[in-house]
Design a protein around this motif. Structure first.
Motif, PDB file in Angstrom:
ATOM      1  N   TYR A  51       0.847  -1.187   0.000  1.00  0.00           N
ATOM      2  CA  TYR A  51       0.000   0.000   0.000  1.00  0.00           C
ATOM      3  C   TYR A  51       0.884   1.240   0.000  1.00  0.00           C
ATOM      4  O   TYR A  51       2.078   1.173   0.301  1.00  0.00           O
ATOM      5  CB  TYR A  51      -0.905   0.007   1.235  1.00  0.00           C
ATOM      6  CG  TYR A  51      -0.153  -0.114   2.525  1.00  0.00           C
ATOM      7  CD1 TYR A  51       0.388   1.010   3.151  1.00  0.00           C
ATOM      8  CD2 TYR A  51       0.052  -1.363   3.119  1.00  0.00           C
ATOM      9  CE1 TYR A  51       1.101   0.892   4.323  1.00  0.00           C
ATOM     10  CE2 TYR A  51       0.775  -1.485   4.287  1.00  0.00           C
ATOM     11  CZ  TYR A  51       1.297  -0.352   4.893  1.00  0.00           C
ATOM     12  OH  TYR A  51       2.014  -0.473   6.042  1.00  0.00           O
ATOM     13  N   CYS A  52       0.265   2.376  -0.325  1.00  0.00           N
ATOM     14  CA  CYS A  52       0.995   3.637  -0.297  1.00  0.00           C
ATOM     15  C   CYS A  52       1.222   4.039   1.154  1.00  0.00           C
ATOM     16  O   CYS A  52       0.267   4.085   1.935  1.00  0.00           O
ATOM     17  CB  CYS A  52       0.191   4.705  -1.027  1.00  0.00           C
ATOM     18  SG  CYS A  52       0.750   6.376  -0.689  1.00  0.00           S
ATOM     19  N   PRO A  53       2.461   4.304   1.566  1.00  0.00           N
ATOM     20  CA  PRO A  53       2.701   4.645   2.965  1.00  0.00           C
ATOM     21  C   PRO A  53       2.031   5.973   3.370  1.00  0.00           C
ATOM     22  O   PRO A  53       1.774   6.195   4.541  1.00  0.00           O
ATOM     23  CB  PRO A  53       4.221   4.746   3.081  1.00  0.00           C
ATOM     24  CG  PRO A  53       4.783   4.532   1.737  1.00  0.00           C
ATOM     25  CD  PRO A  53       3.670   4.262   0.762  1.00  0.00           C
ATOM     26  N   GLU A  54       1.737   6.823   2.408  1.00  0.00           N
ATOM     27  CA  GLU A  54       1.101   8.113   2.717  1.00  0.00           C
ATOM     28  C   GLU A  54      -0.390   7.961   2.945  1.00  0.00           C
ATOM     29  O   GLU A  54      -0.915   8.302   3.993  1.00  0.00           O
ATOM     30  CB  GLU A  54       1.321   9.105   1.568  1.00  0.00           C
ATOM     31  CG  GLU A  54       2.641   9.855   1.586  1.00  0.00           C
ATOM     32  CD  GLU A  54       2.953  10.514   2.930  1.00  0.00           C
ATOM     33  OE1 GLU A  54       2.084  11.207   3.490  1.00  0.00           O
ATOM     34  OE2 GLU A  54       4.087  10.330   3.417  1.00  0.00           O
ATOM     35  N   CYS A  55      -1.125   7.472   1.919  1.00  0.00           N
ATOM     36  CA  CYS A  55      -2.593   7.458   1.990  1.00  0.00           C
ATOM     37  C   CYS A  55      -3.143   6.067   2.281  1.00  0.00           C
ATOM     38  O   CYS A  55      -4.342   5.903   2.415  1.00  0.00           O
ATOM     39  CB  CYS A  55      -3.189   7.997   0.691  1.00  0.00           C
ATOM     40  SG  CYS A  55      -2.939   6.888  -0.711  1.00  0.00           S
ATOM     41  N   ARG A  56      -2.267   5.062   2.393  1.00  0.00           N
ATOM     42  CA  ARG A  56      -2.671   3.693   2.729  1.00  0.00           C
ATOM     43  C   ARG A  56      -3.516   3.016   1.658  1.00  0.00           C
ATOM     44  O   ARG A  56      -4.079   1.957   1.903  1.00  0.00           O
ATOM     45  CB  ARG A  56      -3.421   3.645   4.073  1.00  0.00           C
ATOM     46  CG  ARG A  56      -2.681   4.298   5.208  1.00  0.00           C
ATOM     47  CD  ARG A  56      -2.070   3.273   6.126  1.00  0.00           C
ATOM     48  NE  ARG A  56      -0.821   3.773   6.694  1.00  0.00           N
ATOM     49  CZ  ARG A  56      -0.033   3.074   7.490  1.00  0.00           C
ATOM     50  NH1 ARG A  56      -0.359   1.851   7.804  1.00  0.00           N
ATOM     51  NH2 ARG A  56       1.080   3.568   7.953  1.00  0.00           N
ATOM     52  N   ARG A  76       5.095   8.504  -8.524  1.00  0.00           N
ATOM     53  CA  ARG A  76       4.105   9.060  -7.584  1.00  0.00           C
ATOM     54  C   ARG A  76       2.954   8.083  -7.387  1.00  0.00           C
ATOM     55  O   ARG A  76       2.620   7.320  -8.281  1.00  0.00           O
ATOM     56  CB  ARG A  76       3.564  10.394  -8.093  1.00  0.00           C
ATOM     57  CG  ARG A  76       4.617  11.474  -8.057  1.00  0.00           C
ATOM     58  CD  ARG A  76       4.053  12.821  -8.417  1.00  0.00           C
ATOM     59  NE  ARG A  76       5.102  13.825  -8.349  1.00  0.00           N
ATOM     60  CZ  ARG A  76       5.457  14.462  -7.224  1.00  0.00           C
ATOM     61  NH1 ARG A  76       4.824  14.196  -6.092  1.00  0.00           N
ATOM     62  NH2 ARG A  76       6.430  15.334  -7.233  1.00  0.00           N
ATOM     63  N   CYS A  77       2.339   8.130  -6.187  1.00  0.00           N
ATOM     64  CA  CYS A  77       1.175   7.293  -5.877  1.00  0.00           C
ATOM     65  C   CYS A  77       0.011   7.703  -6.776  1.00  0.00           C
ATOM     66  O   CYS A  77      -0.282   8.891  -6.919  1.00  0.00           O
ATOM     67  CB  CYS A  77       0.797   7.444  -4.407  1.00  0.00           C
ATOM     68  SG  CYS A  77      -0.826   6.788  -4.000  1.00  0.00           S
ATOM     69  N   ALA A  78      -0.671   6.697  -7.398  1.00  0.00           N
ATOM     70  CA  ALA A  78      -1.774   6.997  -8.314  1.00  0.00           C
ATOM     71  C   ALA A  78      -2.951   7.628  -7.564  1.00  0.00           C
ATOM     72  O   ALA A  78      -3.758   8.350  -8.143  1.00  0.00           O
ATOM     73  CB  ALA A  78      -2.231   5.718  -9.013  1.00  0.00           C
ATOM     74  N   ASN A  79      -3.060   7.344  -6.279  1.00  0.00           N
ATOM     75  CA  ASN A  79      -4.207   7.816  -5.502  1.00  0.00           C
ATOM     76  C   ASN A  79      -3.984   9.219  -4.931  1.00  0.00           C
ATOM     77  O   ASN A  79      -4.814  10.109  -5.098  1.00  0.00           O
ATOM     78  CB  ASN A  79      -4.490   6.813  -4.389  1.00  0.00           C
ATOM     79  CG  ASN A  79      -5.755   7.143  -3.634  1.00  0.00           C
ATOM     80  OD1 ASN A  79      -6.795   7.370  -4.252  1.00  0.00           O
ATOM     81  ND2 ASN A  79      -5.671   7.175  -2.318  1.00  0.00           N
ATOM     82  N   CYS A  80      -2.827   9.449  -4.241  1.00  0.00           N
ATOM     83  CA  CYS A  80      -2.653  10.711  -3.511  1.00  0.00           C
ATOM     84  C   CYS A  80      -1.497  11.541  -4.070  1.00  0.00           C
ATOM     85  O   CYS A  80      -1.231  12.628  -3.562  1.00  0.00           O
ATOM     86  CB  CYS A  80      -2.419  10.444  -2.031  1.00  0.00           C
ATOM     87  SG  CYS A  80      -0.794   9.784  -1.667  1.00  0.00           S
ATOM     88  N   ASP A  81      -0.787  11.039  -5.080  1.00  0.00           N
ATOM     89  CA  ASP A  81       0.281  11.811  -5.701  1.00  0.00           C
ATOM     90  C   ASP A  81       1.540  11.921  -4.836  1.00  0.00           C
ATOM     91  O   ASP A  81       2.464  12.660  -5.175  1.00  0.00           O
ATOM     92  CB  ASP A  81      -0.221  13.222  -6.072  1.00  0.00           C
ATOM     93  CG  ASP A  81       0.368  13.676  -7.403  1.00  0.00           C
ATOM     94  OD1 ASP A  81       0.546  12.804  -8.276  1.00  0.00           O
ATOM     95  OD2 ASP A  81       0.665  14.867  -7.548  1.00  0.00           O
TER      96      ASP A  81
END
Ligand SMILES: [Zn+2]
Length: 261
Positions: A51-56, A76-81
């Motif tokens: 998972y993305c460590p920022e937005c999970r 970059r994360c596709a969800n939160c950038d």
């Protein structure tokens, strides 16, 4: 030159191994109780899925493809950038190239499989020490055991040389560390460094220890010089992690094994 298909297979297997090493590097120190659990999250090495460590947000399977996923997402994360650390594709590329090198040096043999495992584990150890200052016992211990297992069949060194190498490597660094602590009152060599040198001795035998320590020290000095060039202030009393340099030294010496007469 080996079969092109086999080479592509080695690159692919290495990149996948690198992908797992990233999970190990990210979650291992917390799971092994070396750093605060918040750093690595809950679960184990297989759950929850990446998972993305920022937005999970879970990372879509398509983007889990080593290196390709990072490039397609432009880091970059596709969800939160949020930025994905460059360490992820670098570890995957390093593991892929190392696996190809293991195949080229040892041919399609059990030695190449052991050699691949050797480099993957050293890579994880070097990055974890760089990021946290710890060399986890789980990794140095596993490395030592697999090295002794390989050399039970004299793959890289005779069995007796490997056993003496493991003991001499660990004891010599432990003794130097203890003396230095008495003399200067600072922790120069941690127990983790002693266990890592022991593990390297288990793979290459006691005769390789002096050159491993020499190359490892030069690599560490080069690392310190590079960081001070980039503006970091380092005094002689600062604890500089020796693990990454020692791992690199051990790796470079290991690459010369097939060249030995
Ligand atoms: Zn995100």
């Amino acid at each position: 030159m080996y079969d092109i298909g086999l080479s592509i297979l080695a690159l692919g297997a290495g990149a996948l191994a690198g992908s797992f090493l990233n999970v190990l590097i990210h979650r291992g120190p917390a799971l092994w109780g070396l750093v605060d659990a918040a750093e690595g999250g809950n679960g184990d090495f297989f759950r929850p899925r990446s998972y993305c460590p920022e937005c999970r947000a879970p990372i879509p399977y398509l983007f889990l493809i080593p290196v390709v996923g990072y490039v397609v997402l432009r880091g970059r994360c596709a969800n939160c950038d949020a930025k994905i650390p460059i360490r992820y594709p670098l570890v995957e590329i390093a593991a892929a190239l190392h696996t190809l090198a293991a195949l080229a040096l040892f041919g399609p043999t059990p030695a190449a499989v052991f050699a691949a495992f050797f480099g993957w584990t050293l890579l994880a150890l070097a990055v974890i020490d760089w990021e946290t200052g710890y060399l986890p016992d789980w990794l140095t211990g596993t490395l030592a055991l697999i090295g002794l297992a390989a050399n039970a069949f004299s793959i890289f060194a005779p069995p007796v040389d490997a056993i003496i190498g493991a003991a001499a490597g660990a004891v010599s660094f432990w003794a130097i560390g203890a003396l230095w602590r008495r003399w200067r009152g600072v922790e120069a060599l941690g127990l983790g460094d002693a266990k890592l040198l022991g593990a390297l001795g288990a793979w290459m035998g006691w005769e390789a220890l002096p050159i491993i320590v020499l190359v490892g020290s030069l690599a560490s000095l080069a690392g310190v010089a590079l960081s001070s060039l980039r503006g970091a202030k380092i005094s002689t009393r600062d604890a500089v992690p020796f693990g990454p340099g020692l791992a690199l030294g051990g790796y470079l010496v290991f690459l010369t094994i097939p060249l030995a007469p």
